[in-house]
Motif scaffolding. Structure first.
Motif, PDB file in Angstrom:
ATOM      1  N   GLU A  15      -8.319   9.962  14.649  1.00 43.05           N
ATOM      2  CA  GLU A  15      -7.421  10.706  13.758  1.00 43.05           C
ATOM      3  C   GLU A  15      -7.913  10.693  12.310  1.00 43.05           C
ATOM      4  N   ASP A  16      -8.739   9.705  11.961  1.00 43.90           N
ATOM      5  CA  ASP A  16      -9.191   9.546  10.584  1.00 43.90           C
ATOM      6  C   ASP A  16     -10.599  10.078  10.331  1.00 43.90           C
ATOM      7  N   TYR A  17     -11.231  10.640  11.374  1.00 45.69           N
ATOM      8  CA  TYR A  17     -12.577  11.184  11.193  1.00 45.69           C
ATOM      9  C   TYR A  17     -12.502  12.464  10.363  1.00 45.69           C
ATOM     10  N   PRO A  18     -13.256  12.549   9.261  1.00 45.95           N
ATOM     11  CA  PRO A  18     -13.183  13.719   8.371  1.00 45.95           C
ATOM     12  C   PRO A  18     -13.933  14.932   8.933  1.00 45.95           C
ATOM     13  N   ALA A  19     -13.310  15.611   9.867  1.00 42.29           N
ATOM     14  CA  ALA A  19     -13.984  16.666  10.610  1.00 42.29           C
ATOM     15  C   ALA A  19     -13.844  18.065   9.999  1.00 42.29           C
ATOM     16  N   TYR A  20     -12.909  18.245   9.062  1.00 42.15           N
ATOM     17  CA  TYR A  20     -12.592  19.598   8.603  1.00 42.15           C
ATOM     18  C   TYR A  20     -12.976  19.822   7.145  1.00 42.15           C
ATOM     19  N   SER A  21     -13.653  20.934   6.896  1.00 47.13           N
ATOM     20  CA  SER A  21     -13.989  21.318   5.527  1.00 47.13           C
ATOM     21  C   SER A  21     -12.718  21.790   4.826  1.00 47.13           C
ATOM     22  N   ARG A  24     -11.686  25.296   6.088  1.00 48.22           N
ATOM     23  CA  ARG A  24     -11.117  25.262   7.437  1.00 48.22           C
ATOM     24  C   ARG A  24      -9.739  24.614   7.410  1.00 48.22           C
ATOM     25  N   ALA A  25      -9.586  23.535   6.648  1.00 50.08           N
ATOM     26  CA  ALA A  25      -8.296  22.855   6.546  1.00 50.08           C
ATOM     27  C   ALA A  25      -7.248  23.798   5.955  1.00 50.08           C
ATOM     28  N   ALA A  26      -7.606  24.503   4.883  1.00 56.72           N
ATOM     29  CA  ALA A  26      -6.676  25.445   4.257  1.00 56.72           C
ATOM     30  C   ALA A  26      -6.300  26.556   5.235  1.00 56.72           C
ATOM     31  N   GLU A  27      -7.271  27.044   5.975  1.00 58.17           N
ATOM     32  CA  GLU A  27      -7.014  28.094   6.969  1.00 58.17           C
ATOM     33  C   GLU A  27      -6.054  27.594   8.051  1.00 58.17           C
ATOM     34  N   MET A  28      -6.290  26.392   8.543  1.00 62.99           N
ATOM     35  CA  MET A  28      -5.442  25.830   9.590  1.00 62.99           C
ATOM     36  C   MET A  28      -4.001  25.642   9.103  1.00 62.99           C
ATOM     37  N   LEU A  29      -3.843  25.273   7.837  1.00 61.03           N
ATOM     38  CA  LEU A  29      -2.514  25.031   7.281  1.00 61.03           C
ATOM     39  C   LEU A  29      -1.855  26.298   6.749  1.00 61.03           C
ATOM     40  N   GLY A  30      -2.623  27.383   6.663  1.00 61.55           N
ATOM     41  CA  GLY A  30      -2.080  28.619   6.115  1.00 61.55           C
ATOM     42  C   GLY A  30      -1.807  28.495   4.627  1.00 61.55           C
ATOM     43  N   THR A  31      -2.684  27.794   3.929  1.00 60.04           N
ATOM     44  CA  THR A  31      -2.513  27.561   2.502  1.00 60.04           C
ATOM     45  C   THR A  31      -3.824  27.844   1.788  1.00 60.04           C
ATOM     46  N   THR A  32      -3.922  27.423   0.548  1.00 63.65           N
ATOM     47  CA  THR A  32      -5.133  27.663  -0.233  1.00 63.65           C
ATOM     48  C   THR A  32      -5.870  26.349  -0.480  1.00 63.65           C
ATOM     49  N   SER A  58      -9.364  14.764   7.581  1.00 60.78           N
ATOM     50  CA  SER A  58      -9.108  14.290   8.937  1.00 60.78           C
ATOM     51  C   SER A  58      -7.846  14.960   9.485  1.00 60.78           C
ATOM     52  N   ARG A  59      -7.626  14.800  10.779  1.00 56.07           N
ATOM     53  CA  ARG A  59      -6.395  15.336  11.383  1.00 56.07           C
ATOM     54  C   ARG A  59      -5.165  14.661  10.783  1.00 56.07           C
ATOM     55  N   TYR A  60      -5.260  13.369  10.536  1.00 49.81           N
ATOM     56  CA  TYR A  60      -4.143  12.648   9.918  1.00 49.81           C
ATOM     57  C   TYR A  60      -3.822  13.248   8.545  1.00 49.81           C
ATOM     58  N   GLN A  61      -4.842  13.500   7.746  1.00 46.22           N
ATOM     59  CA  GLN A  61      -4.618  14.091   6.426  1.00 46.22           C
ATOM     60  C   GLN A  61      -4.047  15.501   6.532  1.00 46.22           C
ATOM     61  N   LEU A  62      -4.463  16.246   7.538  1.00 52.39           N
ATOM     62  CA  LEU A  62      -3.922  17.600   7.717  1.00 52.39           C
ATOM     63  C   LEU A  62      -2.444  17.552   8.086  1.00 52.39           C
ATOM     64  N   ARG A  63      -2.044  16.551   8.876  1.00 57.91           N
ATOM     65  CA  ARG A  63      -0.617  16.413   9.200  1.00 57.91           C
ATOM     66  C   ARG A  63       0.194  16.089   7.942  1.00 57.91           C
ATOM     67  N   ILE A  64      -0.352  15.239   7.090  1.00 61.98           N
ATOM     68  CA  ILE A  64       0.333  14.914   5.830  1.00 61.98           C
ATOM     69  C   ILE A  64       0.423  16.166   4.949  1.00 61.98           C
ATOM     70  N   ALA A  65      -0.664  16.905   4.850  1.00 60.45           N
ATOM     71  CA  ALA A  65      -0.674  18.125   4.044  1.00 60.45           C
ATOM     72  C   ALA A  65       0.316  19.152   4.587  1.00 60.45           C
ATOM     73  N   ALA A  66       0.411  19.254   5.917  1.00 59.17           N
ATOM     74  CA  ALA A  66       1.365  20.189   6.525  1.00 59.17           C
ATOM     75  C   ALA A  66       2.799  19.785   6.191  1.00 59.17           C
ATOM     76  N   ARG A  83       6.406  11.549  -2.744  1.00 54.36           N
ATOM     77  CA  ARG A  83       7.173  10.302  -2.605  1.00 54.36           C
ATOM     78  C   ARG A  83       7.894  10.260  -1.254  1.00 54.36           C
ATOM     79  N   ILE A  84       8.482  11.376  -0.848  1.00 52.39           N
ATOM     80  CA  ILE A  84       9.168  11.445   0.451  1.00 52.39           C
ATOM     81  C   ILE A  84       8.199  11.118   1.580  1.00 52.39           C
ATOM     82  N   ILE A  85       7.019  11.699   1.528  1.00 54.05           N
ATOM     83  CA  ILE A  85       6.026  11.490   2.589  1.00 54.05           C
ATOM     84  C   ILE A  85       5.567  10.035   2.631  1.00 54.05           C
ATOM     85  N   VAL A  86       5.350   9.440   1.470  1.00 56.75           N
ATOM     86  CA  VAL A  86       4.951   8.031   1.424  1.00 56.75           C
ATOM     87  C   VAL A  86       6.052   7.167   2.031  1.00 56.75           C
TER      88      VAL A  86
END
Length: 107
Positions: A15-21, A24-32, A58-66, A83-86
């Motif tokens: 889950e912590d492997y930094p696999a996404y540029s 690609r991460a922005a595209e997956m999240l529908g953001t910039t 990483s996938r974990y970071q993408l879940r946090i960003a989402a 703060r809420i997420i933390v």
């Protein structure tokens, strides 16, 4: 199985492997990419850097960003969303620890 193949398999499951540029991460999240940079600046997520200096997520970071995007889209300011997420993450960890302790006491 040869060690190299095993290493590749572990990266797919990590889950912590930094696999996404960033793109690609922005595209997956529908953001910039700017949104992802704002999360980095707010210290919510700290992407690793490639040898060329590019952010990798990483996938974990993408879940946090989402989750951050969800809160912000609902009108929560960035600092409050962070703060809420933390706090949600800390609560989840405390619940996991409590469940582990209970299982050891009952087992």
């Amino acid at each position: 199985m040869d060690p190299e193949a095993q290493s590749i398999d572990s990266k797919f499951d990590d889950e912590d492997y930094p696999a996404y540029s960033m793109g690609r991460a922005a595209e997956m999240l529908g953001t910039t990419p700017g949104f992802l940079r704002s999360l980095d600046k707010a210290k919510l997520i700290s992407p690793l850097r490639s040898e060329g200096g590019h952010r990798r997520y990483s996938r974990y970071q993408l879940r946090i960003a989402a989750r951050a995007r969800e809160l912000i889209d609902d009108g929560t300011p960035l600092d409050a969303a962070c703060r809420i997420i933390v706090l949600e993450d800390q609560l989840e960890e405390a619940q996991r620890i409590n469940a582990d302790i209970r299982s050891r006491q009952n087992g």
